[in-house]
Scaffold this active site. Structure first.
Site, PDB file in Angstrom:
ATOM      1  N   ASP A 166      -5.053   2.866  -1.722  1.00 17.82           N
ATOM      2  CA  ASP A 166      -5.671   3.665  -0.734  1.00 17.82           C
ATOM      3  C   ASP A 166      -6.440   5.578  -1.192  1.00 17.82           C
ATOM      4  O   ASP A 166      -5.904   5.827  -1.585  1.00 17.82           O
ATOM      5  CB  ASP A 166      -5.659   3.744   0.588  1.00 17.82           C
ATOM      6  CG  ASP A 166      -4.971   2.292   0.995  1.00 17.82           C
ATOM      7  OD1 ASP A 166      -6.080   1.581   1.028  1.00 17.82           O
ATOM      8  OD2 ASP A 166      -3.497   1.860   1.348  1.00 17.82           O
TER       9      ASP A 166
ATOM     10  N   ASP B  66      -6.698  -5.457   4.751  1.00 17.42           N
ATOM     11  CA  ASP B  66      -5.481  -5.087   4.973  1.00 17.42           C
ATOM     12  C   ASP B  66      -6.236  -4.463   6.240  1.00 17.42           C
ATOM     13  O   ASP B  66      -6.615  -4.230   7.002  1.00 17.42           O
ATOM     14  CB  ASP B  66      -6.626  -3.944   4.037  1.00 17.42           C
ATOM     15  CG  ASP B  66      -6.249  -2.309   4.093  1.00 17.42           C
ATOM     16  OD1 ASP B  66      -5.158  -2.602   4.218  1.00 17.42           O
ATOM     17  OD2 ASP B  66      -6.561  -2.277   2.954  1.00 17.42           O
TER      18      ASP B  66
ATOM     19  N   MET C  33      -8.724   8.131  -0.011  1.00 12.58           N
ATOM     20  CA  MET C  33      -9.999   7.896   1.072  1.00 12.58           C
ATOM     21  C   MET C  33     -10.629  10.013   0.765  1.00 12.58           C
ATOM     22  O   MET C  33     -10.248  10.630   0.600  1.00 12.58           O
ATOM     23  CB  MET C  33      -9.339   8.588   2.636  1.00 12.58           C
ATOM     24  CG  MET C  33      -8.917   6.831   2.864  1.00 12.58           C
ATOM     25  SD  MET C  33      -7.422   7.634   3.869  1.00 12.58           S
ATOM     26  CE  MET C  33      -6.639   5.640   3.977  1.00 12.58           C
TER      27      MET C  33
ATOM     28  N   MET D 151     -12.231   3.741  -0.481  1.00 11.18           N
ATOM     29  CA  MET D 151     -13.173   4.699   0.809  1.00 11.18           C
ATOM     30  C   MET D 151     -13.863   5.400   0.662  1.00 11.18           C
ATOM     31  O   MET D 151     -13.297   6.925   1.038  1.00 11.18           O
ATOM     32  CB  MET D 151     -11.856   4.629   2.773  1.00 11.18           C
ATOM     33  CG  MET D 151     -10.999   3.455   2.540  1.00 11.18           C
ATOM     34  SD  MET D 151     -10.008   3.119   3.301  1.00 11.18           S
ATOM     35  CE  MET D 151      -8.497   3.813   2.014  1.00 11.18           C
TER      36      MET D 151
ATOM     37  N   HIS E 138      -8.480   0.591  -3.561  1.00  6.70           N
ATOM     38  CA  HIS E 138      -8.864   0.276  -3.125  1.00  6.70           C
ATOM     39  C   HIS E 138     -10.234   1.660  -2.061  1.00  6.70           C
ATOM     40  O   HIS E 138      -9.542   2.334  -1.958  1.00  6.70           O
ATOM     41  CB  HIS E 138      -8.072   0.087  -1.425  1.00  6.70           C
ATOM     42  CG  HIS E 138      -9.326  -0.070  -0.057  1.00  6.70           C
ATOM     43  ND1 HIS E 138      -8.820  -0.340   1.278  1.00  6.70           N
ATOM     44  CD2 HIS E 138     -10.769   0.048   0.338  1.00  6.70           C
ATOM     45  CE1 HIS E 138      -9.493  -0.100   2.042  1.00  6.70           C
ATOM     46  NE2 HIS E 138     -10.331  -0.065   2.116  1.00  6.70           N
TER      47      HIS E 138
ATOM     48  N   SER F 284       1.353  -1.028  -0.176  1.00  7.92           N
ATOM     49  CA  SER F 284       0.048  -0.326  -0.034  1.00  7.92           C
ATOM     50  C   SER F 284       0.855   1.835  -0.050  1.00  7.92           C
ATOM     51  O   SER F 284       1.549   1.755   1.437  1.00  7.92           O
ATOM     52  CB  SER F 284      -0.598   0.012   1.054  1.00  7.92           C
ATOM     53  OG  SER F 284      -1.141   1.546   1.456  1.00  7.92           O
TER      54      SER F 284
END
Ligand code: DX5
Ligand code: ZN
Length: 220
Positions: free
Chosen positions: A37, A178, A39, A70, A68, A10
């Site tokens: 990631d 994760d 966000m 979020m 990913h 990551s």
């Protein structure tokens, strides 16, 4: 066909000043996946990075991009992430009112589908969808920040998920973990049935190649 154990490092924990160099190190270590990631400051309190960063690194690497999200109502952005180079789009079950629609949308874009669950979401909630996805991402910390400690009860969820998916014949489904994964606890996670291992700080803090070597020796 049997599933492969692999790392998905990551970049949230990378040194952004040296992002390019550090991704090259991940490639040199023989990795095939990169965990990215995103966000939004809504689904999780923090904000990380988005499309422009992914689009930039896409031009320089062939790594498989495990994105990913979020993000609240992630369906608003699937097209954008597909366009900038995501290979797998992981959205959170808790972030949308239309899980089925999300799966269909990602498929229609020709991308792999991952569905992510937070630590308090039971495995039973994801079961109606497992037949239609490539991967289930079991968060082992509350999403939002790197560098947290793994929540032990989440390991039991991984074990449960592997048992129930096996039972219905889904032996090839990827189970990704994760959050808070280290070289010290990774074996516990693979023993429980996880085969895609995300690690941020445990990879990017210190010697990236060296850290990945230790991880990989434990994934055999
Ligand atoms: C957390 C992110 C993780 C994070 C993991 O919300 O989804 O991917 O980068 O970081 P570590 O491995 O440091 O817990
Ligand atoms: Zn993540």
């Amino acid at each position: 066909m049997s599933i492969k154990n692999r790392m998905s490092p990551s970049i949230l924990s990378s040194d952004f000043w040296k992002l390019g160099e550090q991704i090259t190190e991940v490639e040199k270590a023989g990795e095939e996946w990169l965990h990215i990631d995103v966000m939004d400051g809504m689904f999780v309190p923090s904000i990380s990075f988005g499309m422009p960063v992914i689009e930039t690194i896409r031009k320089h690497t062939n790594l498989f991009f495990d994105v990913h999200l979020m993000v609240q109502e992630p369906e608003r952005y699937f097209e954008d992430f597909a366009r900038v180079g995501a290979d797998l789009i992981d959205f959170h079950l808790e972030a949308t009112e239309d899980v089925k629609g999300c799966i269909e949308k990602i498929r229609a874009l020709g991308k792999k589908v991952g569905i992510a669950i937070k630590p308090d979401t039971p495995v039973s909630e994801v079961m109606p969808y497992v037949k239609d996805v490539d991967l289930v991402l079991v968060m082992t910390v509350e999403p939002g920040f790197g560098g947290q400690k793994l929540i032990p009860k989440c390991v039991d969820k991984v074990r449960e998920l592997r048992i129930v998916t096996d039972r219905i014949g889904l032996r090839d489904i990827d189970i990704e973990v994760d959050g808070g994964v280290t070289t010290m606890n990774v074996t516990e996670l693979t023993d429980a049935g996880a085969n895609v291992i995300v690690a941020g700080s445990a990879v990017f803090k210190g010697d990236i190649c060296g850290n990945l070597k230790i991880f990989n020796s434990k994934l055999q």
